[in-house]
Design an enzyme around this catalytic site. Structure first.
Site, PDB file in Angstrom:
ATOM      1  N   GLY A 155       0.845  -1.147   0.245  1.00 21.52           N
ATOM      2  CA  GLY A 155      -0.148   0.118  -0.065  1.00 21.52           C
ATOM      3  C   GLY A 155       0.846   1.372  -0.207  1.00 21.52           C
ATOM      4  N   GLY A 196       2.349   2.113   5.216  1.00 19.37           N
ATOM      5  CA  GLY A 196       3.467   1.260   5.511  1.00 19.37           C
ATOM      6  C   GLY A 196       4.067   1.732   6.907  1.00 19.37           C
ATOM      7  N   GLU A 227       5.822  -3.501   1.297  1.00 23.38           N
ATOM      8  CA  GLU A 227       5.996  -3.205  -0.428  1.00 23.38           C
ATOM      9  C   GLU A 227       5.077  -1.949  -0.617  1.00 23.38           C
ATOM     10  OE1 GLU A 227       5.265  -2.589  -3.984  1.00 23.38           O
ATOM     11  OE2 GLU A 227       4.181  -4.447  -3.927  1.00 23.38           O
ATOM     12  N   CYS A 258       2.299   0.008  -8.607  1.00 28.31           N
ATOM     13  CA  CYS A 258       3.634   0.615  -7.628  1.00 28.31           C
ATOM     14  C   CYS A 258       4.776   0.769  -8.377  1.00 28.31           C
ATOM     15  CB  CYS A 258       3.893  -0.151  -6.408  1.00 28.31           C
ATOM     16  SG  CYS A 258       4.067  -1.800  -6.680  1.00 28.31           S
TER      17      CYS A 258
HETATM   18  C1  UN1 Z   1       2.021  -3.667  -7.511  1.00 27.71           C
HETATM   19  O1  UN1 Z   1       1.889  -2.651  -8.478  1.00 27.71           O
HETATM   20  O2  UN1 Z   1       1.743  -3.671  -6.279  1.00 27.71           O
HETATM   21  O3  UN1 Z   1       6.004  -5.565 -11.609  1.00 27.71           O
HETATM   22  C2  UN1 Z   1       2.727  -4.593  -7.966  1.00 27.71           C
HETATM   23  C3  UN1 Z   1       4.876  -5.424 -11.719  1.00 27.71           C
HETATM   24  C4  UN1 Z   1       3.846  -6.387 -11.294  1.00 27.71           C
HETATM   25  C5  UN1 Z   1       3.492  -6.262  -9.856  1.00 27.71           C
HETATM   26  C6  UN1 Z   1       3.085  -5.014  -9.499  1.00 27.71           C
HETATM   27  N1  UN1 Z   1       4.266  -7.597 -11.599  1.00 27.71           N
HETATM   28  O4  UN1 Z   1       4.386  -4.348 -12.423  1.00 27.71           O
END
Ligand code: UN1
Length: 503
Positions: free
Chosen positions: A238, A243, A260, A294
């Protein structure tokens, strides 16, 4: 009721807690909305803090037996979970698309990511290996072994409502841990369907409570979970703000957390790069998944000599990309998750303009039903405050540089440290970017964009990204406890470090 939902066993109102079957829940009822249309898909009666305690208790009971099942046998069950996910890939993929608005290929891609994790975990179930060491004492043997840790709490975000759980759950399961999942309230239906499919496999083998699901509010269920000493590991995905809160709460009870969190990922394009390759990678990284990964590319750092050739092509790509229903072929940009996300997009656009960034493409919401925005491109000084913020939307800030050290410094200048990439045909530039003095991120790529990682590598990042590593490589170690064992098979009791204690 939509037929995909019906085939996946969802009803109009679904219980928000499960542990060896669905539980009666006592929280409020919330709906999950399709961000493409704004329509409600189905509802969930949330789990209360008391319901959470039932799930945790059942998981603790399940742990007693599950940890003693040999790891390769646990792997055999995980192999069947992978088979079950394969059978439901199309429906689950469509549900993900309907619930969070990513393209159909990406919805199915998430299920594939979970299948890949299952396969990976099956192999690992025969490789949870420790080391042996040479003892300094005669007739002694030293080795380490990895034991199951206990109940793992998994908190996931809306944007990867299926795969990120699988990163954790497949490893947790083969490592001998029960897994309790608290999904985002913006994507509860995907969690319910996923749980149902996977737990049915465990039930077939007579296991109950190994997988738990708690769909509830952060203020009661989330707080109960992060403060719970019965949950030795909290794995959370998140925002950095979330976090920081979770990390502190878990640390206060000396638990483990695996975080993460946010990213503010840059692609550096050197003047010797293959610009067609770079263009495609930047387009996918920045506009793909509507900027809601992310790992989304949020900053583009161009060598100043190529800016005038590269930028017009990029602007053209931004203007031509098709925005619309992600279930339709040819659409490349779906909606944002909700109205709140659109407002954050608009606030970032306003801030960028006020701070002096130059708008090159996009910049506005798209009128009509659903939560659509235009992918947006700004030319901006790399040190503007807004450029250092992660806005979960398709906004890309372009800056230029002269010297590669300057570009690497720009890459590293943000608080987050998740993903990064360089496009170059220069071996020296690539190695400089990957060196100890190069990118400070958990992921650093060459001639590949920042998003779309495979599961085989450890996934996560440094600094405000939280330091956790999930999925591949040796991430499994987070889900186990290490024990060092020294055995004396001699007839004397020598002490280490030459210490004498003769009676
Ligand atoms: C996320 O956005 O939390 O590498 C994970 C990537 C994907 C995972 C993203 N395999 O963009």
């Amino acid at each position: 009721m939509n037929e995909v939902l019906a085939r996946l066993g969802l009803s109009e109102v679904n219980p928000g807690a499960a542990s060896g079957g669905w539980l009666e829940t006592h929280g409020r009822v919330v709906s999950s909305f399709n961000p493409t249309t704004g329509e409600a898909l189905a509802s969930v009666q949330l789990c209360s803090a008391a319901d959470y305690r039932t799930v945790v208790q059942r998981a603790q009971e399940a742990f007693v037996g599950w940890r003693m099942l040999p790891a390769p046998k646990r792997g055999e069950i995980v192999r069947e979970i992978g088979v079950a996910l394969r059978a439901h890939k199309a429906d689950l993929g469509s549900l993900i698309t309907m619930e969070v608005g990513k393209l159909r290929s990406e919805g199915e891609g998430e299920v594939q990511e979970a299948i890949d994790m299952a396969d990976f975990a099956v192999g690992l179930s025969r490789q949870l290996n420790g080391l042996t060491m040479h003892s300094e004492r005669p007739n002694h043997r030293m080795y380490e072994q990895w034991h199951p840790l206990g109940v793992v709490g998994v908190i996931t975000a809306f944007n990867f409502p299926h795969a990120v759980w699988a990163w954790n759950a497949m490893l947790g399961l083969v490592c001998g841990d029960p897994v309790i999942w608290k999904p985002s309230l913006k994507a509860p239906l995907t969690a319910i369907a996923t749980h149902q499919i996977c737990d049915a496999v465990l039930a077939r083998h007579g296991w109950s409570g190994v997988l738990g699901l708690v769909i509830g509010d952060d203020a009661d269920v989330g707080e109960a979970m992060i403060h719970d000493r019965a949950v030795p590991l909290i794995s959370a995905t998140g925002s950095c703000r979330m976090g920081r809160h979770i990390g502190q709460a878990v640390a206060a009870r000396l638990g483990r957390s695996l975080l993460e969190l946010g990213g503010n990922n840059a692609i550096i394009v050197n003047k010797d790069a293959d610009l067609d390759l770079a263009l495609r990678a930047v387009a996918f990284g920045a506009m793909g998944t509507s900027g809601e990964r992310c790992t989304t590319t949020r900053r583009l750092l161009l060598h100043e000599d190529i800016a005038d050739t590269f930028l017009p092509k990029l602007v053209a790509a931004y203007k031509s990309v098709r925005i619309g229903d992600p279930l339709q072929d040819g659409v490349l940009v779906g909606p944002l998750i909700d109205e709140g996300a659109v407002q954050l997009f608009e606030a970032a656009i306003a801030a960028a303009k006020t701070q002096g960034a130059e708008l090159l493409a996009g910049g506005a919401r798209v009128d009509g039903p659903g939560h659509f925005v235009q992918p947006t491109l700004f030319r901006a000084a790399s040190n503007l405050p807004i450029v250092h913020e992660e806005t979960f939307a398709p906004i890309l800030y372009v800056s230029t540089w002269r010297d590669l050290d300057e570009a690497i410094a720009m890459n590293n200048a943000v608080d987050q440290g998740l993903s990064s990439a360089i496009f170059t045909d220069s071996f020296r530039a690539a190695e400089r970017f990957l060196s100890h003095a190069g990118s400070d991120c958990g992921i650093a790529n060459v001639n590949i964009g920042t998003s779309g990682a495979e599961i085989g590598g450890a996934f996560g990042g440094e600094k405000d990204t939280g330091g956790g590593r999930e999925a591949g490589s040796d991430s499994w170690k987070s889900y186990m406890r290490r024990q060092t064992n020294t055995l004396n098979w001699g007839t004397t009791l020598p002490l280490a470090q030459g210490v004498k204690f003769d009676l």
